[in-house]
Design a protein around this motif. Structure first.
Motif, PDB file in Angstrom:
ATOM      1  N   GLY B  51      15.165  17.402  41.116  1.00  0.00           N
ATOM      2  CA  GLY B  51      15.866  18.371  41.954  1.00  0.00           C
ATOM      3  C   GLY B  51      17.342  18.056  42.030  1.00  0.00           C
ATOM      4  O   GLY B  51      17.794  17.105  41.374  1.00  0.00           O
ATOM      5  N   PRO B  52      18.143  18.748  42.824  1.00  0.00           N
ATOM      6  CA  PRO B  52      17.711  19.866  43.676  1.00  0.00           C
ATOM      7  C   PRO B  52      17.405  21.128  42.870  1.00  0.00           C
ATOM      8  O   PRO B  52      17.899  21.293  41.765  1.00  0.00           O
ATOM      9  CB  PRO B  52      18.933  20.072  44.578  1.00  0.00           C
ATOM     10  N   TYR B  53      16.569  21.995  43.486  1.00  0.00           N
ATOM     11  CA  TYR B  53      16.177  23.258  42.863  1.00  0.00           C
ATOM     12  C   TYR B  53      16.741  24.433  43.673  1.00  0.00           C
ATOM     13  O   TYR B  53      16.996  24.299  44.861  1.00  0.00           O
ATOM     14  CB  TYR B  53      14.657  23.373  42.790  1.00  0.00           C
ATOM     15  N   ASP B  54      16.874  25.589  42.992  1.00  0.00           N
ATOM     16  CA  ASP B  54      17.361  26.780  43.706  1.00  0.00           C
ATOM     17  C   ASP B  54      16.254  27.435  44.536  1.00  0.00           C
ATOM     18  O   ASP B  54      16.457  27.796  45.682  1.00  0.00           O
ATOM     19  CB  ASP B  54      17.934  27.790  42.700  1.00  0.00           C
ATOM     20  N   GLN B  76      13.599  19.521  51.385  1.00  0.00           N
ATOM     21  CA  GLN B  76      14.894  18.856  51.187  1.00  0.00           C
ATOM     22  C   GLN B  76      15.514  19.178  49.839  1.00  0.00           C
ATOM     23  O   GLN B  76      16.716  19.334  49.726  1.00  0.00           O
ATOM     24  CB  GLN B  76      14.716  17.333  51.293  1.00  0.00           C
ATOM     25  N   GLU B  77      14.649  19.293  48.804  1.00  0.00           N
ATOM     26  CA  GLU B  77      15.222  19.462  47.463  1.00  0.00           C
ATOM     27  C   GLU B  77      15.370  20.922  47.031  1.00  0.00           C
ATOM     28  O   GLU B  77      15.789  21.173  45.907  1.00  0.00           O
ATOM     29  CB  GLU B  77      14.438  18.648  46.416  1.00  0.00           C
ATOM     30  N   CYS B  78      15.039  21.890  47.921  1.00  0.00           N
ATOM     31  CA  CYS B  78      15.140  23.310  47.535  1.00  0.00           C
ATOM     32  C   CYS B  78      16.101  24.072  48.443  1.00  0.00           C
ATOM     33  O   CYS B  78      16.067  23.929  49.660  1.00  0.00           O
ATOM     34  CB  CYS B  78      13.773  23.986  47.607  1.00  0.00           C
ATOM     35  N   ARG B  79      16.934  24.897  47.782  1.00  0.00           N
ATOM     36  CA  ARG B  79      17.861  25.725  48.551  1.00  0.00           C
ATOM     37  C   ARG B  79      17.072  26.820  49.294  1.00  0.00           C
ATOM     38  O   ARG B  79      17.280  27.064  50.468  1.00  0.00           O
ATOM     39  CB  ARG B  79      18.878  26.354  47.588  1.00  0.00           C
TER      40      ARG B  79
END
Lengths: 351, 254
Positions: B51-54, B76-79
């Motif tokens: 990540g991070p991922y959209d 935490q890792e995704c918008r």
């Protein structure tokens, strides 16, 4: 002799047996015909290829025939953001709408005002102009029908291209317009004697005796205006499922939503419209989530008041034609005629 | 758009049917991978990218502590975090266990209950903030694509909020409730499936959870009039979204 008969189609003919079958065959062969056909235990207006699929004894249909002019889903145009906008091609194919009841004909007359006068709607008008309407007077009456109270049936006086009346095993066919006359032109026909109109009137007055449902229309405007805060609305709020079925099946509802169907390339797509409904919560929602009719009773009132009160100043007529579809489609059996009757009764008992 | 959107797909307690719908998008799958990149999608790709991922799609209900941890990491890792399917939205089918003691449920399935640390099944928004809900069992493919397109364009995707009845009528399906007097959940269930079950002559199961103005109490009274026993009415409202306020009112109505 036969030559002179076919060259001029009389205004009024009686068709039975073979001639009737021949007419159906001729019309379905020459035109795209949309008529009442069975779907499960209900009926729908659908394209007819084989004339035997037409069920002339239908009482009502799930959706009204307005769907042919004001389609549930209508592509307005397709677009390409790089090439510019392209108009959607419409087929100019002439259609025949077969077997329309008087209530639905009156509803179409209302939609003609909605979509034809102040802001002419090209999509509606194109579909409308390309259609020949064969109407049918009602000699049988459904359990939810109340057109008699609304003055919209069971007999039709105008608006049709051809008008059928079932005289029991044979049909009286009356010509309304030259478009309608064209449909009969391939047949060898003799004019019907005037006396057949007596038979027609007899059948229609028999039909008038069969109505079980009635709408109180006298003083209905005042009745509604004075009862905006009546307890019945709260009761309906608890009952109503806000599912929107009543408005989806209504022949005079005309609201739509416009949505873009964009392709995955994000450059091309289609703009289409589809039916919308004031019974749905999101209908009156505006930016930032504000909603002018959040409460269900406000939406129930909007529907009923629009049909019975607000149409009149807009279109010079009541917005209900007594087809009874909203009653038949309601899971909770909410009945617009019953609502009005109960309002009238409570006013009566207050006096 | 120069760089593709990075997408991740997570699985909690579920049948994997919703993420399978990504692969069932065959007709548009190639177009789709032209626009997005599946950076983390264990079902479809062996290679993971960090990540991070959209966009993060989370499938499944939360039914154990370990899943809460994984879910919080996903957040935490995704918008944008999306609840993919009714399990992630409401608890879904796993949530039918919530009205029976945990001990009884566990002993019905497992011989050695000391290995099981199961908790009540919840939708993911019980633990993390959720940006979008794609309902259904499974999710509807058109809605899934509609959501991705909306995200790519930065606009609100059009997901139908109203009842299934609207789609039933638009398609002129025979009414399961009025005509057949069967307990159809359509009037209180969110549309977007194209009224799939009624189109096959079957009553709506309510898999997409409550519509935006669901009047479940009133529908429960109608089910009772159709002759449904109270326990059957409760089961209908608790099958997919019994934890929602709307459907729990239906379950408690009669």
């Amino acid at each position: 002799m036969a030559v002179t008969r076919t060259s001029s189609v009389p205004d009024m003919v009686v068709l039975s047996g073979e001639l009737w079958q021949e007419l159906l065959k001729l019309v379905t062969a020459q035109y795209k015909v949309i008529g009442p056909v069975r779907r499960g235990s209900e009926h729908v207006f659908a394209p007819v290829k084989d004339p035997r699929d037409i069920d002339m004894a239908y009482v009502t249909t799930i959706l009204p025939p307005k769907k042919v002019f004001h389609q549930p889903f209508q592509v307005l145009f397709s677009f390409d953001t790089e090439e510019g906008t392209l108009a959607e091609e419409e087929s100019g194919e002439e259609k025949v709408l077969w077997g329309i009841h008087p209530c639905d004909m009156h509803a179409i007359a209302i939609l003609d005002k909605v979509y034809g006068i102040e802001y002419p709607d090209p999509y509606y008008l194109r579909n409308r102009e390309n259609t020949i309407i064969v109407a049918k007077n009602c000699t049988e009456v459904g359990e939810n029908c109340f057109c008699l109270s609304m003055g919209t049936g069971p007999a039709l006086r105008s608006g049709y291209d051809l008008l059928l009346t079932d005289l029991g095993g044979r049909y009286l066919v009356e010509v309304g317009t030259e478009k309608g006359r064209k449909l009969l032109s391939g047949l060898e026909l003799v004019p019907a004697p005037r006396v057949v109109l007596v038979e027609k009137e007899k059948r229609l007055s028999q039909a008038r005796q069969k109505f079980k449902k009635r709408m109180i229309t006298q003083g209905i405007q005042e009745l509604l205006e004075e009862n905006f805060r009546h307890p019945i609305w709260e009761e309906l709020m608890r009952e109503c499922l806000a599912c929107g079925s009543c408005t989806m099946v209504c022949p005079t509802c005309f609201c739509y939503n416009v949505v873009d169907k964009i392709d995955l390339d994000l450059k091309t797509g289609k703009r289409q419209r589809e039916w919308d409904s004031c019974m749905l919560l999101e209908y009156a929602q505006v930016a930032l989530g504000q909603n002018f009719r959040r409460d269900r009773d406000a939406r129930i009132k909007q529907r009923i008041y629009h049909k019975l009160l607000y149409y009149e100043p807009q279109f010079g007529t009541l917005g209900c034609v007594g087809c009874g579809r909203c009653i038949g489609a309601c899971v909770k059996r909410i009945d617009i005629t019953d609502v009005v009757s109960r309002l009238a009764e409570s006013v009566e008992s207050d006096r | 758009m120069s760089t593709k959107l990075k997408v991740s797909v997570y699985k909690l307690s579920s049948c994997a049917g919703c993420q399978l719908e990504f692969l069932n998008l065959e007709p548009v799958l190639l177009d789709l991978v032209g626009a997005i990149e599946f950076s983390y999608f264990p079902m479809a790709r062996r290679r993971y990218e960090p990540g991070p991922y959209d966009i993060g799609f989370v499938e499944g209900a939360v039914t154990c502590g370990e899943e809460i941890e994984r879910l919080k990491k996903a957040r935490q890792e995704c918008r944008i975090l999306v609840a993919l399917g009714s399990c992630a939205c409401y608890g879904g089918l796993p949530s039918i266990k919530n009205w029976t003691p945990e001990r009884v449920i566990v002993s019905r399935v497992y011989e050695n209950s000391s290995l099981i640390h199961s908790i009540k099944a919840y939708g993911i928004d019980e633990y993390v903030q959720v940006d979008a809900y794609l309902k259904g069992c499974p999710v509807n493919k058109d809605e899934l694509v509609e959501f991705i397109k909306g995200t790519l364009l930065g606009i609100r995707p059009r997901l139908r909020p109203h009842s299934v009845c609207v789609e039933c009528k638009l398609n002129e399906y025979e009414c399961i409730s009025v005509i057949k007097r069967e307990p159809c959940m359509g009037p209180v269930t969110t549309a977007g499936c194209g009224a799939l079950c009624p189109s096959r002559g079957k009553a709506c199961d309510g898999c997409r959870g409550p519509a935006n103005d669901a009047n479940a109490e009133s529908l429960a009274r109608t089910f009772s009039e159709y002759g449904l026993h109270r326990s059957d009415i409760v089961r209908r409202f608790r099958k997919f979204a019994g934890l929602t306020q709307e459907f729990s009112r239906g379950a408690d109505a009669v």
